[in-house]
Design a protein around this motif. Structure first.
Motif, PDB file in Angstrom:
ATOM      1  N   LYS A 146       0.830  -1.233  -0.040  1.00 40.32           N
ATOM      2  CA  LYS A 146      -0.027  -0.170  -0.044  1.00 40.32           C
ATOM      3  C   LYS A 146       0.776   1.377  -0.205  1.00 40.32           C
ATOM      4  CE  LYS A 146      -4.306  -1.830   1.441  1.00 40.32           C
ATOM      5  NZ  LYS A 146      -5.349  -1.456   1.331  1.00 40.32           N
TER       6      LYS A 146
ATOM      7  N   LEU B 132     -17.474  -8.610   5.721  1.00 40.61           N
ATOM      8  CA  LEU B 132     -16.876  -7.268   5.982  1.00 40.61           C
ATOM      9  C   LEU B 132     -16.327  -6.963   7.255  1.00 40.61           C
ATOM     10  CD1 LEU B 132     -19.709  -5.215   3.868  1.00 40.61           C
ATOM     11  CD2 LEU B 132     -17.471  -5.699   3.259  1.00 40.61           C
TER      12      LEU B 132
ATOM     13  N   ARG C 130     -12.514  -6.757   7.503  1.00 34.22           N
ATOM     14  CA  ARG C 130     -11.596  -6.525   6.375  1.00 34.22           C
ATOM     15  C   ARG C 130     -10.418  -5.352   6.882  1.00 34.22           C
ATOM     16  NH1 ARG C 130     -12.671  -6.795   0.980  1.00 34.22           N
ATOM     17  NH2 ARG C 130     -10.981  -4.890   0.796  1.00 34.22           N
TER      18      ARG C 130
ATOM     19  N   ASP D  67      -5.083   0.894   5.984  1.00 33.90           N
ATOM     20  CA  ASP D  67      -6.660   0.663   6.320  1.00 33.90           C
ATOM     21  C   ASP D  67      -6.532  -0.284   7.470  1.00 33.90           C
ATOM     22  OD1 ASP D  67      -7.481   2.677   4.416  1.00 33.90           O
ATOM     23  OD2 ASP D  67      -7.457   0.961   2.629  1.00 33.90           O
TER      24      ASP D  67
ATOM     25  N   LYS E 266      -6.458   2.356  -3.444  1.00 35.39           N
ATOM     26  CA  LYS E 266      -6.741   1.377  -2.262  1.00 35.39           C
ATOM     27  C   LYS E 266      -6.314   1.913  -1.146  1.00 35.39           C
ATOM     28  CE  LYS E 266      -7.496  -2.200  -5.906  1.00 35.39           C
ATOM     29  NZ  LYS E 266      -7.241  -3.899  -6.249  1.00 35.39           N
ATOM     30  N   GLN E 267      -6.393   2.984  -0.899  1.00 38.00           N
ATOM     31  CA  GLN E 267      -6.163   3.655   0.438  1.00 38.00           C
ATOM     32  C   GLN E 267      -7.409   4.082   1.032  1.00 38.00           C
ATOM     33  OE1 GLN E 267      -2.202   5.240   1.342  1.00 38.00           O
ATOM     34  NE2 GLN E 267      -1.485   4.479  -0.470  1.00 38.00           N
ATOM     35  N   TYR E 268      -8.313   3.309   1.586  1.00 39.01           N
ATOM     36  CA  TYR E 268      -9.624   3.746   1.617  1.00 39.01           C
ATOM     37  C   TYR E 268      -9.706   4.705   2.855  1.00 39.01           C
ATOM     38  CZ  TYR E 268     -10.398   0.351  -1.829  1.00 39.01           C
ATOM     39  OH  TYR E 268     -10.163  -0.372  -2.937  1.00 39.01           O
ATOM     40  N   SER E 269      -8.988   4.706   3.828  1.00 38.28           N
ATOM     41  CA  SER E 269      -9.146   5.672   5.069  1.00 38.28           C
ATOM     42  C   SER E 269      -8.630   6.879   4.559  1.00 38.28           C
ATOM     43  CB  SER E 269      -8.261   5.056   6.290  1.00 38.28           C
ATOM     44  OG  SER E 269      -8.869   3.813   6.685  1.00 38.28           O
ATOM     45  N   LYS E 270      -7.605   7.051   3.872  1.00 40.26           N
ATOM     46  CA  LYS E 270      -7.290   8.390   3.319  1.00 40.26           C
ATOM     47  C   LYS E 270      -8.246   8.905   2.378  1.00 40.26           C
ATOM     48  CE  LYS E 270      -2.265   8.262   3.697  1.00 40.26           C
ATOM     49  NZ  LYS E 270      -0.878   8.185   2.873  1.00 40.26           N
TER      50      LYS E 270
ATOM     51  N   TYR F 200     -17.316   0.683   2.345  1.00 42.25           N
ATOM     52  CA  TYR F 200     -17.392  -0.985   1.875  1.00 42.25           C
ATOM     53  C   TYR F 200     -16.215  -1.490   1.993  1.00 42.25           C
ATOM     54  CZ  TYR F 200     -19.005  -5.299  -0.469  1.00 42.25           C
ATOM     55  OH  TYR F 200     -19.145  -6.404  -0.559  1.00 42.25           O
ATOM     56  N   TYR F 201     -15.032  -1.087   1.284  1.00 39.49           N
ATOM     57  CA  TYR F 201     -13.662  -1.824   1.550  1.00 39.49           C
ATOM     58  C   TYR F 201     -13.337  -1.778   2.983  1.00 39.49           C
ATOM     59  CZ  TYR F 201     -14.231  -2.363  -3.544  1.00 39.49           C
ATOM     60  OH  TYR F 201     -14.862  -2.831  -4.814  1.00 39.49           O
ATOM     61  N   LEU F 202     -13.577  -0.816   3.624  1.00 41.42           N
ATOM     62  CA  LEU F 202     -13.020  -0.867   5.136  1.00 41.42           C
ATOM     63  C   LEU F 202     -13.876  -1.688   5.927  1.00 41.42           C
ATOM     64  CD1 LEU F 202     -12.152   2.676   5.417  1.00 41.42           C
ATOM     65  CD2 LEU F 202     -10.634   0.859   5.462  1.00 41.42           C
ATOM     66  N   GLY F 203     -14.973  -2.319   5.276  1.00 38.40           N
ATOM     67  CA  GLY F 203     -15.587  -3.405   6.218  1.00 38.40           C
ATOM     68  C   GLY F 203     -16.802  -2.562   6.960  1.00 38.40           C
ATOM     69  N   GLU F 204     -17.120  -1.058   6.611  1.00 34.38           N
ATOM     70  CA  GLU F 204     -17.992  -0.356   7.207  1.00 34.38           C
ATOM     71  C   GLU F 204     -19.534  -0.235   6.749  1.00 34.38           C
ATOM     72  OE1 GLU F 204     -14.233   2.322   9.223  1.00 34.38           O
ATOM     73  OE2 GLU F 204     -15.687   3.115   7.571  1.00 34.38           O
TER      74      GLU F 204
ATOM     75  N   GLU G 160     -22.641  -0.119   7.630  1.00 30.79           N
ATOM     76  CA  GLU G 160     -23.600   0.885   7.857  1.00 30.79           C
ATOM     77  C   GLU G 160     -23.145   2.345   7.195  1.00 30.79           C
ATOM     78  OE1 GLU G 160     -26.443   0.852   9.377  1.00 30.79           O
ATOM     79  OE2 GLU G 160     -26.236  -1.491   9.295  1.00 30.79           O
TER      80      GLU G 160
ATOM     81  N   PRO H  46      -3.362  -8.808  -0.094  1.00 32.27           N
ATOM     82  CA  PRO H  46      -4.636  -8.169  -0.720  1.00 32.27           C
ATOM     83  C   PRO H  46      -4.308  -6.717  -0.395  1.00 32.27           C
ATOM     84  CG  PRO H  46      -5.268  -9.178   1.312  1.00 32.27           C
ATOM     85  CD  PRO H  46      -3.803  -9.890   0.963  1.00 32.27           C
ATOM     86  N   GLU H  47      -4.492  -5.887  -1.415  1.00 26.84           N
ATOM     87  CA  GLU H  47      -4.354  -4.345  -1.051  1.00 26.84           C
ATOM     88  C   GLU H  47      -5.801  -3.386  -1.503  1.00 26.84           C
ATOM     89  OE1 GLU H  47      -1.060  -1.986  -2.398  1.00 26.84           O
ATOM     90  OE2 GLU H  47       0.163  -4.019  -2.444  1.00 26.84           O
TER      91      GLU H  47
END
Lengths: 528, 258
Positions: free
Chosen positions: A190, A339, A342, A379, B86-90, B118-122, B124, B257-258
């Motif tokens: 990453k 999910l 993840r 992440d 694929k740096q979803y938090s940022k 979604y990709y962070l698993g969140e 809601e 996985p990234e």
């Protein structure tokens, strides 16, 4: 002595609240020393997996003792449970003559010589060790005589009766070729510079040893059909996955296809890799995963063992449901297990009915391998919470656990003999936490299996329990398949009166028990 | 909440089809329309992001913001650059800034915010973002598709099925999204025990998008389950080929996985 109450508030994360009372754990202060596995901030792949735990009753005094693996000149340690109804441990390493000061990684528990006392097999980077337990008073290094001193980078190992002759054979997982003098160059993940491997490194082949029965073992990797392309193996589970009464082996490989070695039942003994055919080689989308943790339970209630595996961050854990016809279906999403993992990197996991409400919950320990890991950079944070997932009908619902750790290993068992499952968790180079289960419950009905002299814990046996109300459940006698770890073969705990118990022993023998003791404790001895 | 119950769903479906028919006449995808709203000074940065040059894009975006201020669009593009990395938090950090900035919110931010969550698993937060986006871009198929995935994760096969059917029938869904939706609808049918129906859908999905390796894999396993081993082997082979085309990095001995 209680250090602090750790848990638990039932949290929903937007989910419906569980209908039963909450599961409650309290952390107990003990004299267990922190584990050691390299530097606090690891720079090499050899440091990141941490070290394992074994929970077993070495002196047959009825309580569970703890073996802690260390990967350095710091010795592996054996702690005797002295707590009685409370929980307390005292270091008896030296008194028992144990002196393992190696880069040790994992541990398997099994009665290798059939003398009624559990022995230890310790995996190392370099030669592994078999320590024979002499009556609970001393341990002796029997590696050379037994011929089990494989010298790869051993991770997890399992005892199991692979050939159905009654004694315990041994599966040794090997990871990769690592040279301390020529470590791999750093890599990118990453966009961050991280320690190198396993990409680009050479995987090592696993080793399977047949227990000859005279104190020696024989390498049968090739002759029994286990010789495949070497893989980065981290864990394995020995159990009858196909329902034919024969023990099979599921092998979890890091970033490579998993294997399912199915016992063909032929003479001489032969196994066939049906990983791809059965569907467990990858997740449902065909992606290879990391597969550190392996948890086995009958999640869908069809009497067959389903396989849950824990994986890397930015991936999901995976639940493979055994459809009883030789196939496994990835049904992770449908049970709500995808999910939520993840942002976590999972290690040991275990299915246990922590609140004794009749179904098995799921406990998973987590922690990132890269010290650079943060939510912002990868992440996924370096320190992560354990996941406690309470089974509620066809879903697993998250129960909030406090604290974030660098966990790797965990073992499960009733430490204080109060009729529920406690947990011991080890961080990578960090504290060992003892979590006492303080959930409120009635006195459970208990089943314990006692196998024959060659396999006194009945490792690999299957239990089909029919309750008075007509419902049924299936459990297995395993060592829990913890990552680099081994839990005592369990006391099986149930929340309602039992009517019939059917046992399938690992050699295929079947036994039915209909006279259930009135005190609710049923110890089943394997018939000769 | 969208698709709360069947009646609402039916009513919603009718409305949506009407809206989609109107939208379809414009021969334009909602995302395309949104992208055309980008101010001209940001087209280069957008192209850089889409071309995979996210670092260069961020340099230019920062330069743009020094000159023009931190407004919704460049902040969104900063987020998009991290999203594509694929740096979803940022990405969420920048998307949030975009939403909170002065001026009109660039609505597409909610769509990508949804995927990042979604990709962070969140799930809601993801659902909330997609719902918000769909309030302005009614029926946008990719957001709808994501809601279908979230319904699957919630164990709600009925809702997932309804959503995927809407995506498939959407006149503005391109073949790629239709193929994805068919493959996931097939997953629902597998869950419901209807493997024959699932096989037909997987086959349609890979016909529409032969690069959909996940669908090839699921087709292979489903064919195997019904005893069609020869066809399963072919599908598995196609899965390998497709994965090598789309994700050659996955073919390496190992990767995380990234």
């Amino acid at each position: 002595m209680k250090r602090l109450f750790v848990f638990l508030v039932i949290a929903g994360c937007g989910q419906e609240l569980p209908h039963e009372s909450s599961i409650l754990f309290s952390e107990v202060e003990t004299a267990i020393a922190p584990t050691v596995c390299g530097a606090d901030n690891p720079t090499q792949i050899i440091e990141v997996n941490g070290t394992g735990l074994a929970l077993f009753d070495f002196d047959n005094d009825g309580d569970l003792d703890l073996f802690v693996v260390n990967a350095s000149s710091e010795p592996c340690r054996l702690y005797e449970n002295i707590g009685g109804e409370s929980i307390g441990f005292v270091d008896v390493t030296e008194r028992l003559g144990i002196d393992i000061r190696r880069w040790a990684n994992g541990v398997a528990v099994g009665d290798a010589n059939g003398d009624g006392f559990e022995d230890l097999y310790i995996t190392c980077h370099g030669q592994n060790y078999l320590l024979l337990n002499h009556g609970g008073t001393s341990f002796e290094d029997a590696t050379a005589i037994a011929g089990v001193g494989d010298s790869g980078w051993g991770t997890s190992a399992r005892f199991g009766d692979l050939d159905g002759d009654g004694d315990l054979d041994l599966y040794v997982c090997n990871y990769l070729e690592y040279d301390f003098d020529a470590p791999p160059i750093r890599a990118k993940y990453k966009g961050q510079s991280v320690l190198g491997g396993p990409h680009g490194m050479t995987p090592e082949k696993d080793i399977v040893y047949e227990n000859i029965g005279d104190g020696t073992f024989q390498d049968v990797t090739e002759s029994w059909g286990f010789l495949t392309e070497p893989s980065f193996t981290l864990n394995a589970a020995i159990l009858d996955f196909t329902g034919d009464g024969l023990q099979d082996v599921f092998v979890g490989n890091d970033s490579m296809s998993n294997h399912l070695f199915v016992n063909t039942g032929e003479t001489p003994t032969r196994f066939e890799n049906r990983g791809v055919h059965s569907g467990v080689a990858t997740n449902g989308d065909g992606s290879m995963q990391a597969t550190m943790g392996i948890g086995v339970a009958d999640v869908n209630g069809n009497g067959r063992p389903d396989i849950f595996t824990t994986n890397f961050s930015s991936d999901t854990n995976t639940l493979h449901i055994n459809d009883a016809s030789g196939y496994f279906d990835d049904r992770t999403k449908w049970y709500g297990l995808g999910l939520l993992s993840r942002s976590l990197l999972g290690w040991t996991c275990g299915f246990h009915d922590f609140d004794l409400d009749g179904d098995e919950d799921l406990f998973i320990v987590n922690g990132h391998v890269y010290p650079e890991a943060t939510m912002n950079t990868m992440d996924s944070p370096r320190n992560q919470p354990a996941l406690l997932l309470k089974r509620n009908s066809d879903r697993f619902e998250r129960v909030a656990l406090q604290g974030e750790f660098r966990d790797r290993a965990a073992v499960f068992g009733d430490l204080d003999n109060d009729g529920d499952i406690d947990v011991i968790v080890a961080q990578r180079s960090g504290d060992v936490r003892v979590l006492r289960n303080d959930s409120q419950h009635e006195q459970p009905w208990i089943i314990q299996l006692q196998g024959d002299e060659k396999n006194p814990r009945g490792l690999g046996a299957k239990l089909l329990v029919t309750f008075v109300d007509g419902t049924t459940t299936t459990r297995w006698n395993t060592d829990g398949f913890g990552f680099q770890s081994s839990s005592a073969t369990p006391k099986h705990l149930f929340n309602k009166p039992i009517k019939i118990i059917e046992v399938v022993w690992p050699n295929g023998d079947k036994q039915t028990v209909t006279k259930i003791p009135s005190n609710g404790v049923c110890i089943i001895l394997q018939r000769p | 909440m969208l698709f709360k119950n069947q009646n609402y769903l039916t009513y919603k479906s009718v409305l949506m089809v009407l809206l989609l028919m109107v939208t379809a006449c414009k021969q334009q995808q909602p995302e395309q329309a949104e992208q055309e709203k980008l101010v001209s000074g940001l087209k280069t940065q957008y192209d850089l992001i889409n071309g995979g040059n996210t670092g260069s894009a961020r340099v230019r975006l920062r330069q743009y913001m020094v000159k023009h201020g931190e407004t919704s669009q460049p902040l969104f593009l900063m987020g998009l650059s991290y999203h594509n990395d694929k740096q979803y938090s940022k990405a969420i950090e920048w998307f949030t800034k975009s939403i909170e900035s002065n001026g009109d919110t660039y609505s597409l931010v909610w769509h990508f915010m949804g995927w990042s969550h979604y990709y962070l698993g969140e799930s809601e937060a993801s659902k909330k973002s997609f719902d918000t986006f769909l309030q302005t871009e009614n029926g946008e198929p990719d957001s709808m598709f994501a809601l279908g995935l979230i319904a699957m994760e919630g164990g709600d096969s009925k809702e997932a099925k309804s959503i995927f059917l809407l995506v498939i029938s959407s006149p503005i869904a391109n073949t790629s999204i239709q193929a994805k939706a068919k493959a996931r609808l097939a997953d629902v049918y597998v869950e419901l025990g209807d493997r024959q129906h699932a096989i037909v859908l997987y086959q349609e999905a890979v016909k529409q998008n032969p690069n959909l390796y996940e669908a090839w894999h699921r087709l292979a396993t489903t064919l195997q389950r019904v005893g069609k081993n020869a066809q399963a082997s072919i599908a598995l082979h196609e899965c390998t080929l497709a994965r090598n085309r789309v994700r050659p990095d996955l073919h390496r001995t190992t990767r995380f996985p990234e």
